[in-house]
Structure formats: C-alpha cells, structure tokens
Design an enzyme around this catalytic site. Structure first.
Site, mmCIF file in Angstrom:
data_model
loop_
_atom_site.group_PDB
_atom_site.id
_atom_site.type_symbol
_atom_site.label_atom_id
_atom_site.label_comp_id
_atom_site.label_asym_id
_atom_site.label_seq_id
_atom_site.Cartn_x
_atom_site.Cartn_y
_atom_site.Cartn_z
ATOM 1 N N LYS A 132 0.837 -1.211 0.000
ATOM 2 C CA LYS A 132 0.000 0.000 0.000
ATOM 3 C C LYS A 132 0.869 1.256 0.000
ATOM 4 O O LYS A 132 0.597 2.200 -0.746
ATOM 5 C CB LYS A 132 -0.900 -0.005 1.248
ATOM 6 C CG LYS A 132 -1.508 1.332 1.584
ATOM 7 C CD LYS A 132 -2.393 1.269 2.795
ATOM 8 C CE LYS A 132 -1.779 1.750 4.081
ATOM 9 N NZ LYS A 132 -1.458 3.166 4.210
ATOM 10 N N ASN A 133 1.898 1.261 0.853
ATOM 11 C CA ASN A 133 2.673 2.488 1.024
ATOM 12 C C ASN A 133 3.706 2.724 -0.070
ATOM 13 O O ASN A 133 4.448 3.700 -0.034
ATOM 14 C CB ASN A 133 3.328 2.501 2.410
ATOM 15 C CG ASN A 133 2.280 2.660 3.496
ATOM 16 O OD1 ASN A 133 1.132 3.002 3.207
ATOM 17 N ND2 ASN A 133 2.658 2.397 4.734
ATOM 18 N N ARG A 137 -2.355 10.270 3.673
ATOM 19 C CA ARG A 137 -1.256 11.238 3.572
ATOM 20 C C ARG A 137 -0.846 11.481 2.125
ATOM 21 O O ARG A 137 0.050 12.277 1.865
ATOM 22 C CB ARG A 137 -0.038 10.708 4.332
ATOM 23 C CG ARG A 137 -0.246 10.505 5.794
ATOM 24 C CD ARG A 137 -0.206 11.792 6.549
ATOM 25 N NE ARG A 137 1.149 12.245 6.787
ATOM 26 C CZ ARG A 137 1.437 13.421 7.320
ATOM 27 N NH1 ARG A 137 0.472 14.244 7.630
ATOM 28 N NH2 ARG A 137 2.684 13.774 7.533
ATOM 29 N N CYS A 167 -8.912 22.538 10.945
ATOM 30 C CA CYS A 167 -7.740 22.074 11.691
ATOM 31 C C CYS A 167 -7.161 20.751 11.195
ATOM 32 O O CYS A 167 -6.187 20.280 11.736
ATOM 33 C CB CYS A 167 -8.111 21.920 13.159
ATOM 34 S SG CYS A 167 -9.401 20.700 13.390
ATOM 35 N N ASP A 173 4.482 0.102 12.043
ATOM 36 C CA ASP A 173 3.238 -0.539 11.594
ATOM 37 C C ASP A 173 3.176 -2.031 11.953
ATOM 38 O O ASP A 173 2.121 -2.640 11.865
ATOM 39 C CB ASP A 173 3.078 -0.372 10.081
ATOM 40 C CG ASP A 173 3.106 1.078 9.693
ATOM 41 O OD1 ASP A 173 2.101 1.762 9.893
ATOM 42 O OD2 ASP A 173 4.164 1.551 9.226
ATOM 43 N N VAL A 207 8.410 6.207 16.597
ATOM 44 C CA VAL A 207 8.083 6.882 15.329
ATOM 45 C C VAL A 207 6.878 7.798 15.479
ATOM 46 O O VAL A 207 6.890 8.947 15.028
ATOM 47 C CB VAL A 207 7.850 5.851 14.196
ATOM 48 C CG1 VAL A 207 7.502 6.552 12.885
ATOM 49 C CG2 VAL A 207 9.086 4.972 14.017
HETATM 50 N N1 EPU Z 1 6.470 14.286 10.700
HETATM 51 C C1 EPU Z 1 6.532 15.613 11.042
HETATM 52 N N2 EPU Z 1 6.380 16.546 10.038
HETATM 53 C C2 EPU Z 1 6.164 16.206 8.747
HETATM 54 C C3 EPU Z 1 6.130 14.829 8.397
HETATM 55 C C4 EPU Z 1 6.284 13.893 9.406
HETATM 56 O O1 EPU Z 1 6.702 15.958 12.199
HETATM 57 O O2 EPU Z 1 6.040 17.105 7.893
HETATM 58 C C5 EPU Z 1 6.636 13.253 11.750
HETATM 59 C C6 EPU Z 1 5.352 12.439 11.945
HETATM 60 O O3 EPU Z 1 4.432 13.103 12.767
HETATM 61 C C7 EPU Z 1 5.874 11.154 12.539
HETATM 62 C C8 EPU Z 1 7.253 11.015 11.894
HETATM 63 O O4 EPU Z 1 7.592 12.291 11.370
HETATM 64 O O5 EPU Z 1 6.040 11.273 13.932
HETATM 65 C C9 EPU Z 1 7.346 9.989 10.803
HETATM 66 O O6 EPU Z 1 6.348 10.223 9.845
HETATM 67 P P1 EPU Z 1 6.589 9.839 8.308
HETATM 68 O O7 EPU Z 1 6.572 11.109 7.528
HETATM 69 O O8 EPU Z 1 7.755 8.946 8.204
HETATM 70 O O9 EPU Z 1 5.270 9.010 8.004
HETATM 71 P P2 EPU Z 1 4.325 9.141 6.750
HETATM 72 O O10 EPU Z 1 5.085 9.298 5.508
HETATM 73 O O11 EPU Z 1 3.242 10.096 7.062
HETATM 74 C C10 EPU Z 1 4.343 6.585 6.160
HETATM 75 C C11 EPU Z 1 3.294 5.514 6.072
HETATM 76 C C12 EPU Z 1 2.837 5.104 7.454
HETATM 77 C C13 EPU Z 1 4.045 4.627 8.247
HETATM 78 C C14 EPU Z 1 5.131 5.718 8.271
HETATM 79 C C15 EPU Z 1 6.392 5.260 8.948
HETATM 80 C C16 EPU Z 1 2.204 6.010 4.004
HETATM 81 C C17 EPU Z 1 0.979 6.475 3.288
HETATM 82 N N3 EPU Z 1 2.157 6.021 5.318
HETATM 83 O O12 EPU Z 1 3.677 7.692 6.791
HETATM 84 O O13 EPU Z 1 1.946 4.033 7.286
HETATM 85 O O14 EPU Z 1 3.651 4.319 9.558
HETATM 86 O O15 EPU Z 1 5.442 6.121 6.933
HETATM 87 O O16 EPU Z 1 6.919 4.143 8.299
HETATM 88 O O17 EPU Z 1 3.186 5.622 3.383
HETATM 89 C C18 EPU Z 1 -0.011 2.784 7.645
HETATM 90 O O18 EPU Z 1 0.246 2.187 6.601
HETATM 91 O O19 EPU Z 1 -0.941 2.432 8.427
HETATM 92 C C19 EPU Z 1 0.788 3.951 8.025
HETATM 93 C C20 EPU Z 1 0.419 4.788 8.976
#
Ligand code: EPU
Length: 441
Positions: A26-27, A100, A124, A314, A336
């Site tokens: 998915k991701n 996201r 918000c 995850d 994370v």
């Molecule tokens: N963060 C910030 N600011 C930002 C972006 C992220 O503070 O602008 C923080 C987040 O709040 C979090 C951390 O950085 O605490 C890591 O977030 P990351 O950006 O790595 O996560 P993401 O890209 O939003 C993807 C997956 C998630 C998975 C994470 C970590 C997708 C669509 N989502 O999220 O998957 O947990 O990476 O591997 O790819 C899921 O599949 O259920 C899921 C939540």
C-alpha cells in the site's frame, strides 16, 4: 447507527490455519501512482492490491486529468497523464480518504502547472498531522508557500531549483516529497537524513525507469540530478511487508499456522528476528513465508520501533496482541509516532494487562521522552482474551483488534471494519480461507 456490513461478529478462540496471498505494498503503490503524474507518457503498475487507498488515489489522479485503467483482478493499473495540463486542476483534496498521499501531489503539480492549492476548509485537519517538513522542502526548492485562511497556496513561477536539505527526522513522506520534486528540478539536490524504507527504494526504481538520476549514498544521503523531462514506467510493486507481518502476528496470537504467499524476506529482517525471539517459527521459500506457533509458551521481549532498517511502527500493533500471550513482561517503545498505543484500551477491556508510560522504556531515549506522550507500553502475559464489543480506531489498530477477537474465546463484535479495507486487500475472504468463523449478524 453502524451499517450492517461495517460490523463483523467474530467467533474466536480457534487457530488460523491455511494460506493467503499478499500483493503490492500500500505504502509504495500509492506513491508510484503519484509518480506517474510526472511522466509525459503512460505508466503501467503491476501487483496492485484492491484496497481503498488505491481507489482514493485513482480518484485524485482522475480529478487532475490522469486517465486510469484498473484491471483489478489482474492487479494492473495503467496511468496516462497526457491531459494534466489541459485539465489544469491545482486544488488538492488534502482530506481525500484521510490519507497522507494528497500532499505528495504538490511537487508534480508545481512542475506541470506551476501551482498547487491545498484547501483547508475544515480548519484544523491539516494541523493534526504535521506537514511542516513537506512545506519546508517545497520552499527550499524555490516554491512560494502562502498560508491563507482558505488553505495553502503554493506557486513556483520561476520553476524549481535543486537544493541541499537535511531532514530533522528521516520522514518517509518528506523523503518522497523531495524525490518527487527533485527529479525534475533544475540542477542537483542533496538530501541528508533521508528515510530509506524499502518502499522508498522501490519508488526510486520507478523514477529511474522514468528517466531520473538518483543515487543513494551511505549514511542516509540521497543525491538527485534533475532532468527536464520524464517518461512513463512499467513496474511490479514490491510486496506489502506490513500486511505480511500482520498475518504472521495473527498466526502467532491464535496459535495457528499461516503461509503468506508473496511475503519477501529481505524487507522483513527485523520482523523475522523479533518473531523468532518471541518464540514463533517461520520457513522461507521462493514464493513466500510460512509463520506458525510451535506450541508451548511464547517469550516476552523488549522492543523499540524505529525507521528502516529497524522494527517498523506498523508492525507494532499486531505484534502487541501476540505479546499478550507471551510469558512475562514485554516492553515496547514506540519511537516513530507519539501516540500509537490508543488501541491497547480495547485489549485491556478484553483482559490484557497493558500499561502505557510517558517515559522512554526499552533502551534509547527518543524525541518523545520527557513530554506528555504515552509512547511506551509494558505488557504482562499470558492473559486469556475474552470476547468484547470493539470499535476499530484506525487501520493497523483495527487489524490488531481483529486479531484479538480471533484469539478471544466467544463472539466479539468489531465495528468500523471498513477502515481495514483501506490497507488489507479482501481481508474477509482471507479470514475465511484461514478458517476464521465470522458473520455480519
Ligand atoms: N512528521 C513531522 N512533520 C512532517 C512529516 C512527518 O513531524 O512534515 C513526523 C510524523 O508526525 C511522525 C514522523 O515524522 O512522527 C514519521 O512520519 P513519516 O513522515 O515517516 O510518516 P508518513 O510518511 O506520514 C508513512 C506511512 C505510514 C508509516 C510511516 C512510517 C504512508 C501512506 N504512510 O507515513 O503508514 O507508519 O510512513 O513508516 O506511506 C499505515 O500504513 O498504516 C501507516 C500509517
């Protein structure tokens, strides 16, 4: 009132036994779909699962003029972006499917249209999930980011220029934002402290097929040489290692035996090590991985989630359900996300002994320590789980609740199961194939 098809009555207490198949991650799939926006010809993506996230991104792409053909059964998506300019839709529906992905449209739209707009009419919701890294990245490429009450206006009237960026944290989404923006920006881009998850490496594979020049150096440094145009790609998505681990944890928690066809070892090293330490057994062949509970007691462990190559966040929620069946005290430190133990409330209601703490337990202090985040959990087991009425909180927490219901003796009602369809392809068919007993009432 909940819709009937949104509630599952699970008659648990029996081991899951049998075989299921996982398809593309998915991701990764959703990001590869966005990458198709950057090409000037059609792209073909294979091994695509039928999940709601794919439908959501398809809808978004179509809105922006991309023609999408989905051979759902065969798992093949064809994406033709030839009409993006003529459709000229700069508005990004940031709330689409509460995922996201929409934010990743910014870079490609800036390249193709010179602007992007993220409406925030609800007020918000963007603030709830930070996108500060994403906006900082776009600014550093020379985009003008203008926050107004109606939303965020992003423009690149003079194009985007390569830059040097250091991420405060190796964010998956921010790294993808950078890649999708840098590949067609003018000149060189260097990203330090990049995320290097396998899904990101596969996105790099896709971009390279499209004509991009990207090198991944040691120590989380990614370098990109911008090119003026990109073509389409043909690619087979890597397997969904989160789904594979979820079924593995379900096998362990129910004392079952599940062969996960499609599961792939190299992306799951950290999970497999942990699975073995808990007392689960597995056997890897060329087609997939068999996971089973060998009988006897499971062992408690100390575990920290982390960015790749660590133990994925995850994977944490499904495994915690299995840890309620392990002998002794397990400690899980979530590093994370600051708030990913909410799902344990329902487990406690089913008889699990789980306590959450603000302190960083488990080894290393993380950025959530000394703050008000309950991000460490201590699980004391084994405790039999009792059937209960459960409301699914989110995708991974929801699957964990489902596992708990399958492990608990008696009939549980699990509400809100449509959330699970976001990321688990045909999970009800798979449950049936594994001998689970459930109905819709
Ligand atoms: N963060 C910030 N600011 C930002 C972006 C992220 O503070 O602008 C923080 C987040 O709040 C979090 C951390 O950085 O605490 C890591 O977030 P990351 O950006 O790595 O996560 P993401 O890209 O939003 C993807 C997956 C998630 C998975 C994470 C970590 C997708 C669509 N989502 O999220 O998957 O947990 O990476 O591997 O790819 C899921 O599949 O259920 C899921 C939540």
């Amino acid at each position: 009132m909940a819709r009937m098809d949104d509630v599952l009555y699970v008659n648990g207490g029996n081991p899951l036994n049998g075989e299921i198949t996982v398809r593309g991650a998915k991701n990764f799939v959703s990001k590869a779909m966005v990458a198709a926006l950057l090409g000037d010809g059609p792209s073909v993506l294979r091994n695509v699962p039928q999940i709601r996230d794919v439908a959501v991104v398809t809808g978004l792409l179509e809105l922006h003029g991309v023609t999408v053909h989905n051979d759902a059964e065969g798992g093949v998506l064809t994406l033709d972006p030839s009409n993006v300019e003529s459709a000229h839709v700069a508005d990004i529906d940031a709330h689409a499917g509460s995922s996201r992905i929409p934010i990743l449209f910014c870079g490609p739209l800036l390249h193709r249209l010179g602007e992007a707009f993220i409406p925030d009419l609800g007020g918000c919701r963007i603030g709830d999930r930070p996108i500060n890294y994403h906006l900082d990245i776009l600014r550093q490429f020379g985009a003008e980011v203008d926050k107004r009450t109606q939303g965020i206006h992003i423009r690149a009237p003079y194009g985007l220029r390569g830059t040097k960026i250091q991420l405060p944290y190796p964010s998956v989404g921010a790294t993808e934002q950078l890649l999708l923006t840098a590949v067609r920006a003018e000149g060189l881009t260097e990203l330090s402290n990049a995320a290097i998850e396998p899904e990101i490496m596969d996105l790099i594979n896709v971009l390279q097929k499209m004509g991009a020049i990207i090198s991944v150096d040691t120590d989380r440094v990614i370098r990109i040489e911008g090119v003026p145009r990109l073509g389409g790609y043909r690619h087979t998505a890597l397997a969904d290692r989160i789904e594979a681990a979820s079924w593995a944890s379900a096998a362990l928690a129910t004392r079952g035996d599940v062969y996960v066809r499609g599961a792939s070892q190299p992306e799951m090293t950290a999970f497999l090590n942990t699975f073995r330490k808990v007392g689960g057994e597995f056997d890897i062949d060329d087609e997939g991985i068999r996971f089973w509970h060998p009988g006897g007691d499971l062992r408690s462990i100390v575990l920290e989630t982390d960015v790749h190559p660590g133990f994925m966040t995850d994977w944490q929620q499904p495994l915690v359900v299995a840890l309620t069946q392990a002998t002794g005290l397990s400690i899980v430190h979530e590093t994370v996300y600051e708030n990913r133990f909410g799902f344990t409330d329902a487990l406690r209601g089913m008889g699990a002994t789980i306590q959450v703490y603000r302190e960083c337990l488990g080894g290393h202090p993380c950025r959530f320590g000394q703050r008000n985040f309950y991000h460490s959990a201590v699980i004391s087991g084994p405790t039999p789980l009792a059937a209960a009425d459960i409301e699914v909180p989110d995708l991974r927490g929801g699957f964990s609740h489902l596992i708990a219901a399958l492990a608990a003796k008696g009939t549980s009602s699990v509400r809100g199961i449509q959330l699970i369809d976001r990321g688990y392809e045909r999970f009800q068919d798979k449950l049936s194939a594994l001998g689970a007993e459930f109905s819709h009432g």
